[in-house]
Design a protein around this motif. Structure first.
Motif, PDB file in Angstrom:
ATOM      1  N   VAL A   1       0.883  -1.166   0.000  1.00 10.82           N
ATOM      2  CA  VAL A   1       0.000   0.000   0.000  1.00 10.82           C
ATOM      3  C   VAL A   1       0.917   1.210   0.000  1.00 10.82           C
ATOM      4  O   VAL A   1       1.683   1.417   0.938  1.00 10.82           O
ATOM      5  CB  VAL A   1      -0.929   0.007   1.227  1.00 10.82           C
ATOM      6  N   SER A   2       0.886   1.983  -1.061  1.00 10.65           N
ATOM      7  CA  SER A   2       1.859   3.064  -1.187  1.00 10.65           C
ATOM      8  C   SER A   2       1.296   4.195  -2.045  1.00 10.65           C
ATOM      9  O   SER A   2       0.107   4.234  -2.335  1.00 10.65           O
ATOM     10  CB  SER A   2       3.159   2.506  -1.780  1.00 10.65           C
ATOM     11  N   GLY A   3       2.171   5.099  -2.453  1.00 15.43           N
ATOM     12  CA  GLY A   3       1.762   6.270  -3.215  1.00 15.43           C
ATOM     13  C   GLY A   3       1.776   7.499  -2.326  1.00 15.43           C
ATOM     14  O   GLY A   3       1.721   7.382  -1.094  1.00 15.43           O
ATOM     15  N   ASN A   4       1.836   8.687  -2.937  1.00 13.81           N
ATOM     16  CA  ASN A   4       1.957   9.886  -2.114  1.00 13.81           C
ATOM     17  C   ASN A   4       0.655  10.287  -1.428  1.00 13.81           C
ATOM     18  O   ASN A   4       0.611  11.271  -0.704  1.00 13.81           O
ATOM     19  CB  ASN A   4       2.555  11.048  -2.921  1.00 13.81           C
ATOM     20  N   GLY A   5      -0.413   9.527  -1.651  1.00 18.86           N
ATOM     21  CA  GLY A   5      -1.678   9.857  -1.011  1.00 18.86           C
ATOM     22  C   GLY A   5      -1.971   8.997   0.210  1.00 18.86           C
ATOM     23  O   GLY A   5      -3.027   9.110   0.829  1.00 18.86           O
ATOM     24  N   ILE A   6      -1.029   8.119   0.605  1.00 11.14           N
ATOM     25  CA  ILE A   6      -1.243   7.225   1.756  1.00 11.14           C
ATOM     26  C   ILE A   6      -0.428   7.760   2.933  1.00 11.14           C
ATOM     27  O   ILE A   6       0.744   8.107   2.775  1.00 11.14           O
ATOM     28  CB  ILE A   6      -0.790   5.785   1.404  1.00 11.14           C
ATOM     29  N   GLU A   7      -1.034   7.820   4.110  1.00 10.53           N
ATOM     30  CA  GLU A   7      -0.340   8.368   5.283  1.00 10.53           C
ATOM     31  C   GLU A   7       0.856   7.505   5.680  1.00 10.53           C
ATOM     32  O   GLU A   7       1.949   8.012   5.888  1.00 10.53           O
ATOM     33  CB  GLU A   7      -1.320   8.488   6.458  1.00 10.53           C
ATOM     34  N   GLN A   8       0.617   6.186   5.869  1.00  5.95           N
ATOM     35  CA  GLN A   8       1.728   5.310   6.273  1.00  5.95           C
ATOM     36  C   GLN A   8       1.852   4.157   5.286  1.00  5.95           C
ATOM     37  O   GLN A   8       1.209   3.127   5.451  1.00  5.95           O
ATOM     38  CB  GLN A   8       1.463   4.732   7.672  1.00  5.95           C
ATOM     39  N   PRO A   9       2.680   4.313   4.262  1.00  4.19           N
ATOM     40  CA  PRO A   9       2.839   3.212   3.294  1.00  4.19           C
ATOM     41  C   PRO A   9       3.373   1.964   3.985  1.00  4.19           C
ATOM     42  O   PRO A   9       4.211   2.061   4.881  1.00  4.19           O
ATOM     43  CB  PRO A   9       3.866   3.764   2.302  1.00  4.19           C
ATOM     44  N   LYS A  10       2.849   0.800   3.594  1.00  6.79           N
ATOM     45  CA  LYS A  10       3.199  -0.455   4.273  1.00  6.79           C
ATOM     46  C   LYS A  10       3.160  -1.615   3.305  1.00  6.79           C
ATOM     47  O   LYS A  10       2.545  -1.542   2.238  1.00  6.79           O
ATOM     48  CB  LYS A  10       2.149  -0.757   5.361  1.00  6.79           C
ATOM     49  N   ASN A  11       3.807  -2.719   3.722  1.00  6.05           N
ATOM     50  CA  ASN A  11       3.572  -4.009   3.084  1.00  6.05           C
ATOM     51  C   ASN A  11       2.657  -4.787   4.022  1.00  6.05           C
ATOM     52  O   ASN A  11       2.985  -4.959   5.189  1.00  6.05           O
ATOM     53  CB  ASN A  11       4.872  -4.774   2.889  1.00  6.05           C
ATOM     54  N   VAL A  12       1.525  -5.230   3.520  1.00  6.00           N
ATOM     55  CA  VAL A  12       0.513  -5.805   4.396  1.00  6.00           C
ATOM     56  C   VAL A  12       0.105  -7.194   3.914  1.00  6.00           C
ATOM     57  O   VAL A  12      -0.042  -7.423   2.714  1.00  6.00           O
ATOM     58  CB  VAL A  12      -0.759  -4.917   4.435  1.00  6.00           C
ATOM     59  N   LEU A  13      -0.055  -8.110   4.886  1.00  2.00           N
ATOM     60  CA  LEU A  13      -0.650  -9.407   4.576  1.00  2.00           C
ATOM     61  C   LEU A  13      -2.149  -9.275   4.828  1.00  2.00           C
ATOM     62  O   LEU A  13      -2.573  -9.115   5.966  1.00  2.00           O
ATOM     63  CB  LEU A  13      -0.044 -10.487   5.473  1.00  2.00           C
ATOM     64  N   VAL A  14      -2.950  -9.293   3.743  1.00  2.00           N
ATOM     65  CA  VAL A  14      -4.389  -9.082   3.898  1.00  2.00           C
ATOM     66  C   VAL A  14      -5.153 -10.330   3.493  1.00  2.00           C
ATOM     67  O   VAL A  14      -4.688 -11.133   2.701  1.00  2.00           O
ATOM     68  CB  VAL A  14      -4.911  -7.897   3.055  1.00  2.00           C
ATOM     69  N   ARG A  15      -6.380 -10.437   4.044  1.00  2.00           N
ATOM     70  CA  ARG A  15      -7.286 -11.507   3.623  1.00  2.00           C
ATOM     71  C   ARG A  15      -7.921 -11.093   2.300  1.00  2.00           C
ATOM     72  O   ARG A  15      -8.278  -9.924   2.116  1.00  2.00           O
ATOM     73  CB  ARG A  15      -8.393 -11.706   4.668  1.00  2.00           C
ATOM     74  N   ILE A  16      -8.094 -12.070   1.404  1.00  2.00           N
ATOM     75  CA  ILE A  16      -8.793 -11.816   0.144  1.00  2.00           C
ATOM     76  C   ILE A  16     -10.220 -11.378   0.472  1.00  2.00           C
ATOM     77  O   ILE A  16     -10.876 -11.991   1.309  1.00  2.00           O
ATOM     78  CB  ILE A  16      -8.843 -13.097  -0.712  1.00  2.00           C
TER      79      ILE A  16
END
Lengths: 268, 439
Positions: free
Chosen positions: B289-304
């Motif tokens: 989750v990244s880009g200049n519009g995200i407060e805290q860019p992260k790599n996330v393990l998410v559920r589908i």
């Protein structure tokens, strides 16, 4: 005596070539029914392909051979069909005059937009990425059908929906093919009641994205249960002839205006 | 060390530093999620549950019956709220199962692993991969079971593990390579067994030196080769990767099988290992989750099935005036319009931008930059004109169907012409015409 050589040579050559021409005339001759030419001239020469053949001449040949009935030319209509039938001494079938109809009332105001669409301005291209409106069944409003119309019978209204001038429409079906969402189809001109929606979403979802979407409430079905049914959360007219003219006001009570009579151009 | 590469291509700014050093965080599953029944290339899965059913984590809720299809599994335990049409990240609305999470995370009891996964036969591996509903996690979401079944007349000799991640901004695969290198190598071994190949090559771009070193060390006892590739886009595109590593060219309209190669993304390889060793179906994935519009860019393990809104909230929310949300990478991703849209198996990233959105398209000046950069050796400007004037036969002769839609041409176009959109339009017109002619 020298003059005889060229004369004889020329005569021999003339004889040889005329023999060739005679051979070609007798043996290689292609017989074409003169009726094809006559029938072809009666046709409108629009070459639109609505009959299913590659052009008017191909259709004429099929009619003369008896492969296609004369009423299959929707552009020419009854008049041309009878004329052809008289010429060929056959009987023209019954013609139901059809016109193209738009099954969406998702104007720019009624249907919510997804955001600014910056892609190529054709319906097909917009449909590839899901379209510019939140409704994924409705008219995209970019006018592929109007471009396809060869008879100048369509225009885009200011509200973003195609409008068909029914007097000019010949039911060739080109707009039907051009629409990536099957918003248009051909209907008998005598059919008065039309469903103006293609959304197969469930009522609440459909309503959320478009004010004029069919929400499958069933008011029209209760008015004419023989003629109208609900299929995939969408009203569907199975047999328009069974609609009782007295019940039309009941049908027009539709809360979202998604079924009813087509308004004439001056009523808009 | 000499780096390998393919001809043409572009090198856009990488901008990976925002999430480069951030370890994968596990996102708690949301209260309600919506799992679309089409998350792969092919035909949609048939729903197996109805409203009111209780489901477990990993329970099959959609059965992929067709050849090009994949099964769908529940990613939480709880109650099915509805099976209904729902917004899909690829634009059209598609049948989806909405599940209310009971917070218990009960795993389906019948899920079973294998004690010795390396002793399985190829058919058993394929069966397990198919049961687990695994698809290519690089973005195209091609059913993996199909990729593991090479036709008899086309034997496979090399398995390529794709660790390029050539799209700018995305770092999900990189983090996976740093944190689970052993799982990936074991998964690669499973792929090798299933396809009957001889060698394994792991391709890593040279902006991920750390991952390369780790893999070189771990691969010593696995007999896999690790190759360094030049940082270039689209290095991770299947056909270009095969050319870069093996100098083999996939024929027009062909598959990697035609040159005896199978390419798997690192994420897919890990999913294969999890499915084979633990019997775990594909119900979660790592995204950036990244880009200049995200407060805290992260790599996330998410559920589908997690809605974008929840993922963005987990990453500190959106900044003000964000006007562009993209699923996937910035080059090939799909613009989104709703925050209710769910994460699917093919989601490699979620990017939000504040970007100027008005633009003006100029006429083609025939500078030839698109030709210079096209990795497939096509002439995008000419293809665009053929499609514009509806000359589809000529467009097909000029190889429009070979286009991989990487976007290199449009990126390099000084006139800002929407070349990829035109080419996609042409491809789809040709395909729909073919379908019509067949019918």
């Amino acid at each position: 005596m020298d003059i005889l050589v060229p004369i004889l040579t020329m005569a021999a050559l003339g004889l040889f070539f005329s023999a060739g021409l005679v051979f070609a005339y007798k043996k290689l001759r292609v017989y074409e029914d003169p009726k094809i030419e006559i029938v072809s001239e009666m046709l409108p020469q629009a070459n639109c392909g609505a009959c299913g053949y590659s052009g008017c001449r191909a259709f004429a040949a099929a009619v003369v051979k008896g492969e296609a009935p004369p009423e299959n030319c929707p552009v020419g209509g009854e008049e041309v069909a009878n004329q052809i039938a008289d010429t060929l001494g056959i009987k023209a079938g019954e013609i139901i005059k059809k016109v193209a109809r738009v099954h969406c009332r998702g104007t720019w105001n009624a249907a919510k937009s997804r955001g600014s669409y910056l892609g190529i301005s054709t319906c097909f291209a917009a449909h590839l990425i899901g379209g510019n409106k939140q409704c994924s069944f409705g008219c995209l409003g970019l006018g592929d059908c109007v471009l396809a119309c060869a008879f100048d019978a369509m225009y885009m209204s200011e509200e973003g929906l195609p409008v068909i001038t029914e007097d000019k429409c010949t039911a060739c079906g080109k707009c039907v093919d051009a629409c990536p969402r099957s918003i248009l189809d051909l209907q008998p001109i005598s059919q008065e009641i039309i469903v103006f929606c293609r959304s197969e979403d469930r009522g609440p979802i459909a309503r959320k994205v478009c004010k004029n979407a069919c929400i499958a409430c069933g008011i029209c079905v209760r008015a004419c249960p023989d003629a109208i049914i609900l299929e995939n959360y969408l009203a569907k007219i199975v047999d328009f002839k069974k609609i009782d003219p007295e019940k039309i006001p009941d049908i027009e009570k539709c809360p979202t205006d998604s079924i009813g009579r087509l308004k004439k151009e001056n009523e808009r | 060390m000499k780096v390998k590469t393919f001809p043409h291509g572009i090198h856009p700014p990488e901008i990976k530093e925002r999430t480069f050093d951030k370890a994968i965080e596990v996102m708690p599953p949301p209260e309600k999620l919506t799992i679309p029944l089409l998350q792969h290339f092919g035909s949609p899965a048939e729903p197996l549950v109805k409203k009111g059913d209780e489901v477990f984590v990993g329970q099959k809720i959609g059965e992929g019956t067709a050849l090009f299809s994949a099964s769908i599994h529940s990613s939480v335990s709880g109650k099915v709220l509805s099976t209904d049409n729902h917004i899909h990240p690829l634009g059209h609305s598609i049948l989806a199962v909405t599940i209310a999470n009971d917070g218990e995370d009960h795993l389906l009891p019948s899920l079973q692993g294998t004690k010795d996964p390396f002793s399985l036969t190829p058919d058993e591996i394929r069966q397990r991969v198919k049961e687990a509903g695994i698809v290519g996690l690089g973005g195209a979401a091609f059913p993996t079971a199909v990729k593991l079944s090479p036709p008899k007349d086309k034997p496979v000799d090399t398995v390529i593990i794709n660790g390029c991640e050539c799209e700018p901004l995305l770092t999900a695969d990189y983090r996976l390579m740093l944190e689970h290198p052993e799982d990936i190598l074991k998964g690669a071994e499973i792929v090798r067994l299933a396809t009957g190949a001889e060698s394994i090559i792991v391709g890593i771009e040279n902006n991920k030196k750390k991952a390369f070193k780790i893999f070189q060390e771990k691969a010593k006892n696995n007999a896999a080769e690790v190759a360094l590739l030049k940082t270039k886009y689209p290095q991770g595109a299947e056909k270009n990767l095969i050319y870069a590593l093996l100098r083999r060219e996939v024929p027009r309209g062909g598959l990697p099988f035609d040159v005896g190669v199978v390419v798997q993304n690192v994420g897919t390889t890990k999913a294969i290992w999890d499915a084979v060793s633990q019997g775990e179906p594909l119900y979660q994935r790592v995204i950036t989750v990244s880009g200049n519009g995200i407060e805290q860019p992260k790599n996330v393990l998410v559920r589908i099935g997690t809605p974008f809104q929840n993922v963005i909230n987990f990453c500190g929310g959106l900044k003000e005036n964000v006007n562009l949300l993209v699923m996937g990478g910035p080059m090939m991703g799909v613009a989104q319009w709703s925050l209710e849209t769910p994460i699917i198996k093919g989601t490699s990233g979620l990017l939000a931008w504040k970007a100027p959105l008005s633009y003006f398209e100029y006429s083609c000046i025939r500078c030839g930059r698109c030709v210079e950069h096209c990795p497939m050796g096509l002439v995008p400007s000419q293809l665009m004109k053929f499609v514009k004037f509806d000359n589809l036969i000529e467009a097909e002769n000029w190889g429009i169907l070979d286009c991989v839609e990487c976007g290199s041409c449009q990126y390099s176009c000084p006139a800002k012409i929407l070349l990829v959109h035109w080419i996609r339009l042409g491809k789809n017109k040709i395909i729909s015409l073919r379908r019509k002619n067949k019918a």
